[in-house]
Design an enzyme around this catalytic site. Structure first.
Site, PDB file in Angstrom:
ATOM      1  N   ASN A  42       0.866  -1.190   0.000  1.00  0.00           N
ATOM      2  CA  ASN A  42       0.000   0.000   0.000  1.00  0.00           C
ATOM      3  C   ASN A  42       0.899   1.237   0.000  1.00  0.00           C
ATOM      4  OD1 ASN A  42      -1.433   2.268   1.027  1.00  0.00           O
ATOM      5  ND2 ASN A  42      -3.032   0.931   1.837  1.00  0.00           N
ATOM      6  N   ARG A  61       4.719  18.557  -0.185  1.00  0.00           N
ATOM      7  CA  ARG A  61       5.482  19.609  -0.870  1.00  0.00           C
ATOM      8  C   ARG A  61       4.882  20.036  -2.204  1.00  0.00           C
ATOM      9  NH1 ARG A  61      10.755  21.053   0.745  1.00  0.00           N
ATOM     10  NH2 ARG A  61      10.644  21.019   2.988  1.00  0.00           N
ATOM     11  N   HIS A  69      -5.486   3.691  -1.661  1.00  0.00           N
ATOM     12  CA  HIS A  69      -6.766   3.952  -1.007  1.00  0.00           C
ATOM     13  C   HIS A  69      -7.065   5.446  -1.117  1.00  0.00           C
ATOM     14  CE1 HIS A  69      -9.465   2.834   2.643  1.00  0.00           C
ATOM     15  NE2 HIS A  69      -9.957   3.875   2.012  1.00  0.00           N
ATOM     16  N   ARG A  99      -8.811   8.604  -0.470  1.00  0.00           N
ATOM     17  CA  ARG A  99      -9.814   9.031   0.523  1.00  0.00           C
ATOM     18  C   ARG A  99     -10.487  10.296   0.003  1.00  0.00           C
ATOM     19  NH1 ARG A  99      -9.834   5.959   4.998  1.00  0.00           N
ATOM     20  NH2 ARG A  99      -8.054   4.577   5.222  1.00  0.00           N
ATOM     21  N   HIS A 101      -3.886  11.331   0.692  1.00  0.00           N
ATOM     22  CA  HIS A 101      -2.833  10.373   0.317  1.00  0.00           C
ATOM     23  C   HIS A 101      -2.806  10.320  -1.211  1.00  0.00           C
ATOM     24  CE1 HIS A 101      -4.400   8.472   4.244  1.00  0.00           C
ATOM     25  NE2 HIS A 101      -3.294   9.099   4.551  1.00  0.00           N
ATOM     26  N   GLU A 139      -8.728   0.503  -2.961  1.00  0.00           N
ATOM     27  CA  GLU A 139      -9.629   0.385  -1.815  1.00  0.00           C
ATOM     28  C   GLU A 139     -10.404   1.683  -1.641  1.00  0.00           C
ATOM     29  OE1 GLU A 139      -6.468  -1.917   1.131  1.00  0.00           O
ATOM     30  OE2 GLU A 139      -6.964   0.186   1.455  1.00  0.00           O
ATOM     31  N   THR A 174      -8.228   6.268   9.535  1.00  0.00           N
ATOM     32  CA  THR A 174      -7.884   5.042   8.812  1.00  0.00           C
ATOM     33  C   THR A 174      -9.043   4.066   8.969  1.00  0.00           C
ATOM     34  OG1 THR A 174      -6.217   3.314   8.542  1.00  0.00           O
ATOM     35  CG2 THR A 174      -6.632   4.048  10.792  1.00  0.00           C
ATOM     36  N   HIS A 177      -4.229  -4.446   7.727  1.00  0.00           N
ATOM     37  CA  HIS A 177      -4.263  -3.372   8.715  1.00  0.00           C
ATOM     38  C   HIS A 177      -3.339  -3.695   9.893  1.00  0.00           C
ATOM     39  CE1 HIS A 177      -5.593   0.413  10.157  1.00  0.00           C
ATOM     40  NE2 HIS A 177      -6.281   0.538   9.067  1.00  0.00           N
ATOM     41  N   ASP A 178      -2.356  -2.841  10.070  1.00  0.00           N
ATOM     42  CA  ASP A 178      -1.411  -2.962  11.187  1.00  0.00           C
ATOM     43  C   ASP A 178      -0.597  -4.255  11.169  1.00  0.00           C
ATOM     44  OD1 ASP A 178      -1.972  -0.453  12.323  1.00  0.00           O
ATOM     45  OD2 ASP A 178      -3.757  -1.261  13.287  1.00  0.00           O
ATOM     46  N   GLY A 204       0.829  -1.251   4.435  1.00  0.00           N
ATOM     47  CA  GLY A 204       1.309   0.086   4.119  1.00  0.00           C
ATOM     48  C   GLY A 204       2.123   0.706   5.242  1.00  0.00           C
ATOM     49  N   HIS A 205       1.456   1.090   6.299  1.00  0.00           N
ATOM     50  CA  HIS A 205       2.057   1.956   7.311  1.00  0.00           C
ATOM     51  C   HIS A 205       3.370   1.395   7.884  1.00  0.00           C
ATOM     52  CE1 HIS A 205       1.964   5.222  10.187  1.00  0.00           C
ATOM     53  NE2 HIS A 205       2.250   4.356  11.134  1.00  0.00           N
TER      54      HIS A 205
HETATM   55  N1  PXP Z   1      -6.624  -2.607   4.244  1.00  0.00           N
HETATM   56  C1  PXP Z   1      -7.435  -1.521   4.277  1.00  0.00           C
HETATM   57  C2  PXP Z   1      -8.859  -1.691   3.893  1.00  0.00           C
HETATM   58  C3  PXP Z   1      -6.937  -0.259   4.654  1.00  0.00           C
HETATM   59  O1  PXP Z   1      -7.753   0.798   4.687  1.00  0.00           O
HETATM   60  C4  PXP Z   1      -5.579  -0.126   4.983  1.00  0.00           C
HETATM   61  C5  PXP Z   1      -5.027   1.214   5.334  1.00  0.00           C
HETATM   62  O2  PXP Z   1      -5.121   2.067   4.221  1.00  0.00           O
HETATM   63  C6  PXP Z   1      -4.771  -1.291   4.923  1.00  0.00           C
HETATM   64  C7  PXP Z   1      -5.322  -2.508   4.557  1.00  0.00           C
HETATM   65  C8  PXP Z   1      -3.312  -1.255   5.242  1.00  0.00           C
HETATM   66  O3  PXP Z   1      -3.148  -0.964   6.593  1.00  0.00           O
HETATM   67  P1  PXP Z   1      -1.723  -0.526   7.143  1.00  0.00           P
HETATM   68  O4  PXP Z   1      -1.399   0.777   6.513  1.00  0.00           O
HETATM   69  O5  PXP Z   1      -1.929  -0.447   8.632  1.00  0.00           O
HETATM   70  O6  PXP Z   1      -0.755  -1.611   6.740  1.00  0.00           O
END
Ligand code: PXP
Length: 238
Positions: A8, A19, A44, A46, A51, A71, A101, A191-192, A214-215
């Site tokens: 991601n 910037r 994703h 938004r 982003h 997404e 998020t 996620h996480d 991603g994060h």
């Molecule tokens: N899946 C979905 C639906 C998300 O919204 C996100 C965050 O954009 C992720 C996965 C990835 O999560 P993370 O950035 O915590 O890895």
């Protein structure tokens, strides 16, 4: 089963946007992630485009040679753009507009008419549809009924509980993965997820088709570099 790593790249766009020019170059970053072994690119957009921007989508579609996953909440604008760009997969999330998020899944049974229409439009363009869900039995059954091809399990709670008791943290997910299997729903997760909790997740969810990360991955790249980090995450997925 082999699990694909979809990177991601939203956080890369966030740095670029700070910037107003093209540094870092999102297009090049996506190309390089694939060169270093990523098996998919996720974005994703938004509603406030803080982003990735909607204007990035066709540029990315042109260069992504693995799997392009978009997404988002299926607003009219989102749907118009996704149907134009035709990614390989669209992951639908139920986020209200201002959310920081995505932190909970759909209750497809409460939006079944809406989701059936949306999913029908996406599938007509041969876009695979994944629904972001919590690991809850009735939600998975409802996802099947509205026509999803896959579900993406929300792993945020797993990631938090993992620190205290990983065996307890994974329980709902192993149950959910069995139900998805019985329902012939493909299984993604995200996620996480990070270098600490990913291996245990993979070991316990044999039918995991894809993770989108991603994060943590982009944060790890600040220390180790993106090429190394993609290798580090992929090694945990075998
Ligand atoms: N899946 C979905 C639906 C998300 O919204 C996100 C965050 O954009 C992720 C996965 C990835 O999560 P993370 O950035 O915590 O890895």
């Amino acid at each position: 089963m082999k699990t694909k790593l979809s990177v991601n790249i939203n956080k890369v766009a966030l740095i670029r946007n700070s910037r107003g020019e093209q540094l870092p170059d999102l297009r090049k970053f996506a190309i390089d992630c694939e060169k270093y072994g990523a098996e998919g690119i996720t974005v994703h957009p938004r509603p406030d485009e803080r982003h990735v921007r909607y204007s990035d989508l066709p540029i990315l579609k042109e260069v992504v040679t693995t799997e392009f996953n978009i997404e988002g909440y299926p607003s009219e604008h989102f749907m118009k753009k996704v149907l134009e760009v035709k990614p390989h997969q669209c992951t639908l999330v139920p986020d209200p507009p201002g959310v920081l998020t995505s932190n909970e899944g759909w209750k497809p049974q409460n939006h079944s008419e809406f989701l059936k229409v949306i999913i029908g439009e996406l599938k007509e363009k041969e876009i695979r549809v994944s629904l972001f869900l919590d690991p809850i039995e009735e939600d998975i059954h409802a996802a099947k009924k509205v026509g999803a091809d896959r579900i993406e399990l929300y792993t945020g709670r797993y990631a938090h509980e993992f620190e205290k008791n990983k065996e307890a943290a994974i329980l709902d997910h192993t149950k959910a993965s069995n139900i998805a299997n019985e329902q012939s729903l493909g299984l993604n997760a995200g996620h996480d997820l990070n270098l600490k909790n990913l291996k245990f997740y993979k070991e316990n969810i044999p039918n995991l088709k894809e993770v989108s990360i991603g994060h943590a991955l982009i944060s790890d790249a600040l220390y180790f570099g993106i090429q190394n980090v993609i290798g580090m995450y992929r090694r945990l997925l075998f």
